[in-house]
Motif scaffolding. Structure first.
Motif, PDB file in Angstrom:
ATOM      1  N   SER A  44      -1.900   3.573   1.402  1.00  0.00           N
ATOM      2  CA  SER A  44      -3.181   3.675   0.722  1.00  0.00           C
ATOM      3  C   SER A  44      -2.966   4.294  -0.668  1.00  0.00           C
ATOM      4  O   SER A  44      -2.214   5.255  -0.812  1.00  0.00           O
ATOM      5  N   GLY A  45      -3.580   3.707  -1.685  1.00  0.00           N
ATOM      6  CA  GLY A  45      -3.453   4.224  -3.043  1.00  0.00           C
ATOM      7  C   GLY A  45      -2.267   3.677  -3.810  1.00  0.00           C
ATOM      8  O   GLY A  45      -2.045   4.054  -4.962  1.00  0.00           O
ATOM      9  N   GLY A  47      -1.887   0.714  -4.943  1.00  0.00           N
ATOM     10  CA  GLY A  47      -2.273  -0.274  -5.952  1.00  0.00           C
ATOM     11  C   GLY A  47      -2.492  -1.674  -5.413  1.00  0.00           C
ATOM     12  O   GLY A  47      -2.684  -2.621  -6.185  1.00  0.00           O
TER      13      GLY A  47
HETATM   14  N1  LIG Z   1     -12.049   1.733 -10.870  1.00  0.00           N
HETATM   15  C1  LIG Z   1     -11.095   2.694 -10.770  1.00  0.00           C
HETATM   16  N2  LIG Z   1     -11.096   3.758 -11.605  1.00  0.00           N
HETATM   17  C2  LIG Z   1     -10.137   4.715 -11.511  1.00  0.00           C
HETATM   18  N3  LIG Z   1      -9.136   4.690 -10.629  1.00  0.00           N
HETATM   19  C3  LIG Z   1      -9.078   3.647  -9.773  1.00  0.00           C
HETATM   20  C4  LIG Z   1     -10.047   2.593  -9.795  1.00  0.00           C
HETATM   21  N4  LIG Z   1      -9.741   1.696  -8.805  1.00  0.00           N
HETATM   22  C5  LIG Z   1      -8.619   2.173  -8.216  1.00  0.00           C
HETATM   23  N5  LIG Z   1      -8.231   3.343  -8.802  1.00  0.00           N
HETATM   24  C6  LIG Z   1      -7.040   4.130  -8.436  1.00  0.00           C
HETATM   25  O1  LIG Z   1      -5.914   3.292  -8.518  1.00  0.00           O
HETATM   26  C7  LIG Z   1      -4.983   3.606  -7.479  1.00  0.00           C
HETATM   27  C8  LIG Z   1      -4.713   2.378  -6.651  1.00  0.00           C
HETATM   28  O2  LIG Z   1      -5.884   2.041  -5.928  1.00  0.00           O
HETATM   29  P1  LIG Z   1      -5.974   0.757  -4.986  1.00  0.00           P
HETATM   30  O3  LIG Z   1      -5.518  -0.431  -5.742  1.00  0.00           O
HETATM   31  O4  LIG Z   1      -7.331   0.711  -4.406  1.00  0.00           O
HETATM   32  O5  LIG Z   1      -4.887   1.104  -3.861  1.00  0.00           O
HETATM   33  P2  LIG Z   1      -4.728   0.527  -2.366  1.00  0.00           P
HETATM   34  O6  LIG Z   1      -5.520  -0.712  -2.246  1.00  0.00           O
HETATM   35  O7  LIG Z   1      -3.245   0.312  -2.230  1.00  0.00           O
HETATM   36  O8  LIG Z   1      -5.192   1.617  -1.452  1.00  0.00           O
HETATM   37  C9  LIG Z   1      -5.586   4.756  -6.679  1.00  0.00           C
HETATM   38  O9  LIG Z   1      -5.059   5.952  -7.191  1.00  0.00           O
HETATM   39  C10 LIG Z   1      -7.055   4.633  -7.010  1.00  0.00           C
HETATM   40  O10 LIG Z   1      -7.678   5.890  -6.912  1.00  0.00           O
END
Ligand SMILES: Nc1ncnc2c1ncn2[C@@H]1O[C@H](COP(=O)(O)OP(=O)(O)O)[C@@H](O)[C@H]1O
Ligand SMILES: [Mg+2]
Length: 350
Positions: A44-45, A47
């Motif tokens: 998780s997190g 990307g």
């Molecule tokens: N709109 C946004 N604004 C700021 N940070 C974001 C946004 N969307 C995702 N993040 C950050 O980018 C990183 C990757 O998120 P994400 O792609 O959702 O990861 P995953 O799907 O692997 O859990 C995380 O640290 C998340 O908090």
């Protein structure tokens, strides 16, 4: 079919006058092939969803390029976006949230059919709906077509979401953790369905998951993501059975089904991973670690890993690993078998 190079997304965060960015995705290369499943695996997190949203053109790129069938996929304007969405459809994690509860299956599918195939009516429309429901094995179709989402199980709902995507006759499906919210007992059925669509319709599928065991079962190739960067790529069987990158080894060793995955891959059992304390937490993406982003958690890290970002080195048989251990540098780390929590470089220290 869909090729991404140097995919990068930095989200600006913080208040007025604060110029910070979240380095969500940094320089990721991916290739989705016709009739093939690519898994993107990571915690998780890491990307994963951002990658999917970038490929779906739901977010603008900070840097990099996406090519659909050899053409720059960047869309400008609603019409171009519609054309793109017809070819590249997305399936979301939560079939409860992605289907509007006030509409029937008939309404949900009809809307998608009309957007993507024009104004079908009467018997023609009915045949299209039946065919879509049959494709996702919701048969007999008339039992489901007038149902509301709340009358269906989670697995049936995800099948409706997949049918809605198929109404576009897409060439690419981007599936963001499509089974992680479903009961364990019905997950396999959804993966089998996606496999069937890959084989029968030749669709290129991106399968996003945090579960490396399911990548082995379902995906032809696997890319391992950590803190927004690619750590390892290769055919799924090799990546999961003989992982090269220390992070992939950690993922495999801590996978929920250690028996199925060999248990002691890289010399670590799941229990040893827990005891050794290398489990740890993913890093902050606002101020990511210099060098290899995995180095703070890596038991084999040396100075080089803290200073310089490793390339994706060739590790044979069409596989790559972003780990200095596979370089020819004299100051490279050595990946060994280990059962204690002491770092490799600490052991070497006087
Ligand atoms: N709109 C946004 N604004 C700021 N940070 C974001 C946004 N969307 C995702 N993040 C950050 O980018 C990183 C990757 O998120 P994400 O792609 O959702 O990861 P995953 O799907 O692997 O859990 C995380 O640290 C998340 O908090
Ligand atoms: Mg996600």
């Amino acid at each position: 079919m869909l090729v991404a190079t140097g995919l990068t997304k930095h989200f600006p965060v913080g208040g007025v006058g604060v110029r910070k960015v979240v380095h969500a995705v940094d320089g990721v290369d991916l290739e989705l092939r016709r009739g093939s499943v690519l898994a993107v695996v990571g915690e998780s997190g890491s990307g994963k969803s951002t990658v999917a949203r970038l490929l779906a053109q739901l977010l603008p790129l900070t840097a990099g390029q996406v090519l659909l069938d050899g053409h720059d996929a960047r869309v400008r304007g609603r019409k171009a976006f519609r054309r793109y969405v017809k070819r590249v459809q997305m399936i979301f994690q939560d079939p409860f949230g992605s289907l509007n509860p006030v509409h029937t299956v008939r309404y949900i599918l009809t809307r998608s059919v009309r957007i993507h195939r024009g104004r079908l009516r009467g018997a023609e429309l009915e045949a299209a709906l039946t065919e879509l429901l049959e494709r996702v094995h919701l048969t007999p179709a008339e039992r489901y077509v007038d149902s509301y989402p709340h009358e269906l199980s989670g697995g049936q709902r995800q099948r409706v979401a997949i049918a809605r995507a198929l109404a576009a006759d897409p060439e690419v499906l981007l599936a963001d953790e499509p089974i992680s919210m479903l009961d364990v007992s019905i997950r396999l059925g959804i993966l089998n369905l996606l496999q069937d669509l890959r084989d029968r319709l030749g669709i290129a599928i991106l399968y996003i998951t945090h579960d490396i065991a399911s990548a082995r079962y379902f995906a032809d190739r696997t890319t391992v993501l950590y803190a927004g960067r690619v750590m390892e790529t290769g055919d799924s069987e090799s990546v999961t059975q003989d992982p090269k990158h220390p992070y992939t080894r950690l993922l495999v060793a801590s996978a929920p089904d250690p028996d199925d995955l060999g248990g002691t891959v890289g010399g670590l059992t799941a229990g040893e991973v827990r005891e050794s304390g290398i489990g740890g937490e993913p890093p902050s993406l606002i101020d990511p670690p210099p060098g290899c982003r995995f180095h703070p958690r890596c038991p084999f890290a040396v100075d080089l890993c803290r200073r310089e970002v490793p390339d994706l080195f060739d590790v044979g048989a069409g596989r790559t690993a972003a780990c200095w251990a596979y370089s020819d540098r004299g100051d490279r780390p050595v990946i060994g078998q280990r059962t204690t929590g002491v770092r490799a470089d600490e052991e070497a220290a006087p």
